[in-house]
Design a protein around this motif. Structure first.
Motif: not given
Length: 319
Positions: A138-139, A141-142, A146, A196, A199-200, A203
């Motif tokens: 989660m870290v 992917t955040s 961002a 990104s 990550a998307e 998540r």
């Protein structure tokens, strides 16, 4: 072959796409006309006479009302004629046929990386929900969500191209000419675009899987003695396949739009670079044609997604 419901759904989607095409191209057309400067003066030269400038306006149709100019462009586009570049005189269709495959290759490369990395991350996080692995994913992917693509692209150029010389800083090789060289040149742009996306996908898949695995149905499967691995792979992923397909569909559209900036950073002769240069030079036909192709690409992706939806869940075709 598509069944009757799928054909009806496809026809409905195609009809809905027509106003989208008109609205997108008309908005771009009017916004381009608001740009400062006069393309007729650019074509005639700064020292040209007023008569020469007016002659060019008349020859290029720039003296017509805006709605008439747009209407003429639409009629030509329907017949497959996207006009010619105001500056080079090259047919717009020829220009786009040369640069669109480059953009498509990078987009497919980036989306493939996003799915190949994002799906395992999502499965890892969901299988260890609340644990250290979940928190770490989660870290990561955040951070991936961002950070902007253009910043990642510039950092990659500095680290991996200028300092390490592992990859080229600029340029592009067509996959039709040399597939291995094409992958080498496209790796940095694709990874910058995919950061990104990874990550998307991770998540969204993690969220869907956690919700699915904690449902009553899956608790019953677990109570019957089915191992968690079997529940996850045989039942969990199948249940979230529609959500995952939605994420990938949206990811393709966003990646296509993001290539505009990344192609400029890496000097790639693609659609994004072409749009930027044509906009700066007020070459309206090239921008209009490029926007039309990109909108058609997004519509095609959505149509394919709808068809896949109806295959995964036939009830969707009835809606």
């Amino acid at each position: 072959m598509l069944n009757k419901l799928q054909r009806r759904m496809l026809t409905r989607r195609l009809l809905q796409a027509i106003p989208v095409l008109l609205l997108a191209t008309f908005s771009v057309f009017m916004l381009l006309k608001l740009l400062p400067g006069d393309v007729a003066i650019t074509l005639a030269g700064e020292n040209a006479t007023v008569e020469r400038i007016e002659e060019i306006r008349r020859l290029k149709g720039l003296d017509q009302p805006l709605i008439v100019q747009y209407g003429q462009w639409v009629m030509g586009a329907i017949q497959g004629d996207l006009s010619e570049s105001l500056l080079s005189g090259e047919p717009v269709s020829t220009t786009l046929a040369r640069v669109f495959p480059n953009t498509l290759f990078i987009v497919l490369y980036a989306v493939t990386l996003s799915v190949a990395v994002g799906v395992p991350l999502g499965i890892l996080a969901a299988s260890r929900a609340g644990g250290l692995g979940d928190k770490l994913v989660m870290v990561l992917t955040s951070v991936g969500v961002a950070l902007p693509n253009f910043w990642i692209a510039m950092i990659f150029v500095v680290i991996f191209a200028l300092n390490r010389a592992w990859f080229p800083a600029t340029g592009f090789v067509s996959p039709f000419e040399d597939p291995l060289a094409a992958l080498w040149y496209a790796t940095l742009p694709a990874v910058a675009l995919a950061a990104s996306g990874m990550a998307e996908v991770g998540r969204q898949l993690r969220s869907s899987l956690v919700e699915t695995l904690h449902s009553q149905h899956f608790r019953t499967l677990h109570a019957k003695g089915l191992p968690f691995r079997s529940i996850l792979w045989k039942h969990g992923l199948r249940n979230v396949s529609v959500n995952l397909l939605t994420v990938i569909s949206l990811l393709i559209s966003r990646t296509l739009a993001a290539t505009v900036v990344v192609e400029v950073v890496f000097a790639i002769p693609g659609m994004g670079n072409t749009i930027v240069n044509a906009t700066l030079q007020r070459d309206f036909p090239v921008v209009q044609g490029a926007v039309l192709v990109m909108v058609l690409t997004v519509i095609t992706v959505n149509l394919v997604t709808d068809i896949l939806y109806s295959i995964l869940d036939p009830r969707i075709a009835q809606q």
